[in-house]
Design an enzyme around this catalytic site. Structure first.
Site, mmCIF file in Angstrom:
data_model
loop_
_atom_site.group_PDB
_atom_site.id
_atom_site.type_symbol
_atom_site.label_atom_id
_atom_site.label_comp_id
_atom_site.label_asym_id
_atom_site.label_seq_id
_atom_site.Cartn_x
_atom_site.Cartn_y
_atom_site.Cartn_z
ATOM 1 N N GLU A 154 -12.108 -4.797 -5.055
ATOM 2 C CA GLU A 154 -12.539 -3.395 -4.886
ATOM 3 C C GLU A 154 -11.786 -2.464 -5.856
ATOM 4 O OE1 GLU A 154 -11.674 -5.372 -2.251
ATOM 5 O OE2 GLU A 154 -13.770 -5.758 -1.709
ATOM 6 N N ASN A 155 -10.557 -2.831 -6.226
ATOM 7 C CA ASN A 155 -9.772 -1.981 -7.127
ATOM 8 C C ASN A 155 -10.432 -1.795 -8.496
ATOM 9 O OD1 ASN A 155 -6.482 -3.091 -5.940
ATOM 10 N ND2 ASN A 155 -7.765 -1.393 -5.247
ATOM 11 N N HIS A 207 2.618 3.365 -8.994
ATOM 12 C CA HIS A 207 2.462 1.918 -9.204
ATOM 13 C C HIS A 207 3.686 1.350 -9.929
ATOM 14 C CE1 HIS A 207 -1.476 2.167 -7.610
ATOM 15 N NE2 HIS A 207 -2.014 2.795 -8.630
ATOM 16 N N ARG A 219 1.965 -5.053 6.142
ATOM 17 C CA ARG A 219 1.215 -4.012 5.441
ATOM 18 C C ARG A 219 2.021 -2.723 5.498
ATOM 19 N NH1 ARG A 219 -4.972 -2.459 4.618
ATOM 20 N NH2 ARG A 219 -4.542 -0.706 3.270
ATOM 21 N N ASP A 239 0.835 -1.206 0.000
ATOM 22 C CA ASP A 239 0.000 0.000 0.000
ATOM 23 C C ASP A 239 0.869 1.256 0.000
ATOM 24 O OD1 ASP A 239 -2.271 1.503 0.004
ATOM 25 O OD2 ASP A 239 -2.748 1.203 2.113
ATOM 26 N N GLU A 260 0.905 -13.464 12.312
ATOM 27 C CA GLU A 260 1.525 -12.316 12.983
ATOM 28 C C GLU A 260 1.485 -11.123 12.034
ATOM 29 O OE1 GLU A 260 2.597 -12.223 16.105
ATOM 30 O OE2 GLU A 260 2.075 -14.338 16.392
#
Ligand code: FPP
Length: 247
Positions: free
Chosen positions: A71-72, A41, A192, A24, A211
């Site tokens: 969703e993209n 990107h 993330r 992200d 984790e």
């Protein structure tokens, strides 16, 4: 630097078998530089290359990257098409190098929703890297965790109705086998990037005991050092899977 962290990872010994990543922050990386989002990107694609190499070097067996969510599809058409173009570019450019590294590419998700050019390019890299024994790279494309669970439920209902399977036979193993990740161990570590603390509909079933490592680094800036940092963080955790530790 790299050598030092890698060495510590090796000494610790417990390398996560399966690492999943929510990549992200490409848009914010571009905005911070006054660039259009698609260039964020593009830079993100370089980070993919870097992290794949780093993961192979660390001895990760499975790397799962969230490349495009269900969703993209709702992003502006121009951005969707830039992302599809990048997937094609990646598939065309990286095949030989991935094969050399022994990386076997798999695509998980509803690839049929992508255009034919993207499907063909992606299928070609899957074919071309088959048999690579060093690491499995799962590219999650048009993937959504809830969709995946719904799809599994539909598949199982069909088996009950058409194959006479008893509803009681549906245990965790049977259910897991109806997911895109059939046959794979759950991720040990989820990374993330970009300072968000969300799962965002990613691997909802599979992340039950994973984790989590969240970092502020934006995906295009994420490099193998950041990956090694995440693995070292993981190696310092105590995993109990809901049980207590025996003293
Ligand atoms: C999130 O950034 C990232 C994506 C939606 C796509 C991830 C794609 C790549 C890293 C490049 C291509 C991938 C491969 C496997 C070749 P964002 O746009 O949501 O960033 P923002 O939250 O800062 O706007």
């Amino acid at each position: 630097m790299s050598g030092e962290r890698l060495e510590r990872i090796r000494v610790n010994g417990d390398v996560p078998e399966h690492v999943a990543v929510i990549m992200d922050g490409n848009g914010r990386w571009a905005r911070a530089r006054g660039l259009p989002r698609h260039l964020g990107h593009r830079e993100g694609m370089k980070a993919v290359r870097e992290v794949v190499e780093g993961a192979v070097e660390a001895g990760v067996r499975i790397l799962t990257l969230f490349a495009f969510s269900t969703e993209n599809w709702r992003r502006p058409a121009q951005e969707v098409s830039a992302l599809m173009g990048l997937l094609q570019l990646y598939a065309r450019k990286e095949g030989a190098e991935l094969r050399r590294q022994g990386v076997e590419v798999h695509v998980l998700g509803e690839l049929q929703r992508a255009d034919a050019t993207t499907r063909d390019a992606v299928n070609a890299i899957v074919e071309g890297t088959r048999g690579g024994g060093a690491m499995r790279l799962n590219l999650m494309i048009s993937y959504g965790g809830r969709e995946e669970i719904l799809r599994a439920a539909r598949l199982l209902v069909e088996r009950v109705e058409k194959e006479g399977m008893e509803p009681d036979e549906i245990d965790e193993g049977v259910f897991a086998d109806a997911l895109f990740t059939r046959g794979l161990p759950d991720p040990d570590l989820l990374i993330r990037t970009s300072g968000e603390y969300r799962i965002s509909n990613f691997m909802l079933w599979q992340l039950a005991y994973t984790e989590l490592h969240m970092t502020d680094v934006l995906w295009p800036d994420f490099d193998r050092e950041d990956l090694y940092e995440a693995i070292l963080d993981y190696q310092g955790r105590e995993r109990r899977f809901g049980r207590v530790t025996v003293a």
